[in-house]
Design an enzyme around this catalytic site. Structure first.
Site, mmCIF file in Angstrom:
data_model
loop_
_atom_site.group_PDB
_atom_site.id
_atom_site.type_symbol
_atom_site.label_atom_id
_atom_site.label_comp_id
_atom_site.label_asym_id
_atom_site.label_seq_id
_atom_site.Cartn_x
_atom_site.Cartn_y
_atom_site.Cartn_z
ATOM 1 N N ASP A 25 12.737 -2.138 9.639
ATOM 2 C CA ASP A 25 11.791 -1.518 8.838
ATOM 3 C C ASP A 25 10.630 -2.368 8.789
ATOM 4 O O ASP A 25 10.643 -3.615 9.030
ATOM 5 C CB ASP A 25 12.436 -1.055 7.410
ATOM 6 N N GLY A 26 9.678 -1.718 8.508
ATOM 7 C CA GLY A 26 8.147 -2.382 8.244
ATOM 8 C C GLY A 26 8.019 -2.742 6.758
ATOM 9 O O GLY A 26 8.856 -3.100 6.315
ATOM 10 N N GLU A 58 14.543 2.978 1.477
ATOM 11 C CA GLU A 58 14.627 1.738 2.274
ATOM 12 C C GLU A 58 15.430 0.559 1.441
ATOM 13 O O GLU A 58 16.057 -0.156 2.545
ATOM 14 C CB GLU A 58 13.187 1.273 2.399
ATOM 15 N N LYS A 105 0.380 -8.734 8.038
ATOM 16 C CA LYS A 105 1.373 -8.576 7.100
ATOM 17 C C LYS A 105 1.831 -9.952 6.550
ATOM 18 O O LYS A 105 2.155 -9.979 5.269
ATOM 19 C CB LYS A 105 2.509 -7.959 7.630
ATOM 20 N N GLY A 140 6.992 -0.386 0.300
ATOM 21 C CA GLY A 140 6.713 0.855 -0.331
ATOM 22 C C GLY A 140 5.208 1.456 -0.375
ATOM 23 O O GLY A 140 5.014 2.291 -0.966
ATOM 24 N N SER A 180 4.245 3.245 10.003
ATOM 25 C CA SER A 180 3.594 3.557 11.486
ATOM 26 C C SER A 180 4.247 2.498 12.376
ATOM 27 O O SER A 180 3.889 2.403 13.644
ATOM 28 C CB SER A 180 2.250 3.338 11.217
ATOM 29 N N GLY A 190 4.397 3.377 1.877
ATOM 30 C CA GLY A 190 4.538 4.802 2.150
ATOM 31 C C GLY A 190 5.479 5.333 1.211
ATOM 32 O O GLY A 190 5.933 6.705 1.465
HETATM 33 C C1 5RP Z 1 7.133 2.549 3.354
HETATM 34 C C2 5RP Z 1 7.075 1.100 3.818
HETATM 35 C C3 5RP Z 1 6.591 0.546 5.189
HETATM 36 O O1 5RP Z 1 7.643 -0.176 5.968
HETATM 37 C C4 5RP Z 1 5.447 -0.279 4.868
HETATM 38 O O2 5RP Z 1 4.376 0.385 4.239
HETATM 39 C C5 5RP Z 1 4.626 -0.490 6.179
HETATM 40 O O3 5RP Z 1 4.173 0.420 6.802
HETATM 41 P P1 5RP Z 1 3.354 0.407 8.198
HETATM 42 O O4 5RP Z 1 4.416 0.156 9.213
HETATM 43 O O5 5RP Z 1 2.805 1.694 8.412
HETATM 44 O O6 5RP Z 1 2.208 -0.884 8.127
HETATM 45 O O7 5RP Z 1 7.489 0.347 3.018
HETATM 46 O O8 5RP Z 1 7.519 2.784 2.259
#
Ligand code: 5RP
Length: 217
Positions: A81-82, A103, A121, A95, A30, A97
């Site tokens: 990336d998040g 990733e 986070k 992970g 997200s 997601g």
């Molecule tokens: C997906 C991930 C995402 O980067 C992690 O879960 C963070 O997600 P979000 O930005 O929705 O909080 O590792 O595999």
């Protein structure tokens, strides 16, 4: 400010780091969903992107961001990336997601790996679950070796046919746990990303985006 607004602030700050002609890795989740429109708005010429998930690839294409097969590129100049958690040393858990295998491959290929997050986070200590991707081949034997601390997740197979699971035991020293998980041939990937992989962490906090001090590493 909601978490979503903080994610957007971090994502918009990271989008400014991309320059025309760069090779770019696009994460999943997200927070990255805010990165893609911010990147599209910049209208940069000649960027070449790879995506870590079908969802990211679809959203990027809809926004007019060019995405290509990762087999076409050897190195990426930047990947963004998040993360689910970041500890003060710069260890990540990713992970949530279920995209952690791709990733990690994309992050490893990037000269600069930029993590974007909201203010929830950064944590003092990492906590479970640690996402896993397991090879389907020999799955029962892999699970038997890994023990009762690993649970299969109710999630579809990954694009690489991997089975998604979560480690729910003690974390202790993340480097030791990462090494233990990597030693098992049935583990395709785990969600612990080491500080050496992380160039910077941009955190949306309140109404601004700040770069996290990873001085402890
Ligand atoms: C997906 C991930 C995402 O980067 C992690 O879960 C963070 O997600 P979000 O930005 O929705 O909080 O590792 O595999």
């Amino acid at each position: 400010m909601t978490d979503d607004a903080e994610k957007r602030l971090a994502a918009e700050a990271a989008a400014e780091l991309v320059e025309a002609g760069m090779t770019v890795g696009l994460g999943t989740g997200s927070t990255v969903a805010h990165l893609l429109p911010a990147l599209a708005r910049r209208g940069l010429n000649g960027i070449r992107c790879v995506a870590t998930s079908v969802a990211t690839e679809d959203q990027a294409r809809e926004l007019g961001i060019p995405v290509e097969e990762f087999s076409a590129l050897e190195r990426l100049e930047i990947a963004i990336d998040g993360a689910d958690q970041v500890n003060p040393d710069g260890w990540l858990i990713k992970g949530g997601g279920a995209a952690h295998l791709r990733e990690k491959i994309v992050a490893a290929a990037a000269e600069r790996f930029v993590v974007i997050s909201d203010s929830s986070k950064p944590v003092e200590a990492l906590s479970v679950p640690v996402p896993l991707e397991l090879f389907a081949f020999g799955l029962r034997s892999t699970l038997a070796r890994l023990g009762a601390n690993v649970e299969l997740r109710d999630a579809p197979r990954s694009p690489d046919d991997g089975v998604i699971a979560d480690y729910r035991g003690e974390i202790g020293d993340p480097a030791a746990l990462a090494a233990r998980l990597e030693a098992d041939p049935g583990v395709a990937a785990h969600g612990l990303f080491p500080p050496e992989m992380v160039s910077e962490v941009i955190v949306g906090r309140g109404s601004s985006a700040e770069t996290m001090d990873l001085g402890a590493r």
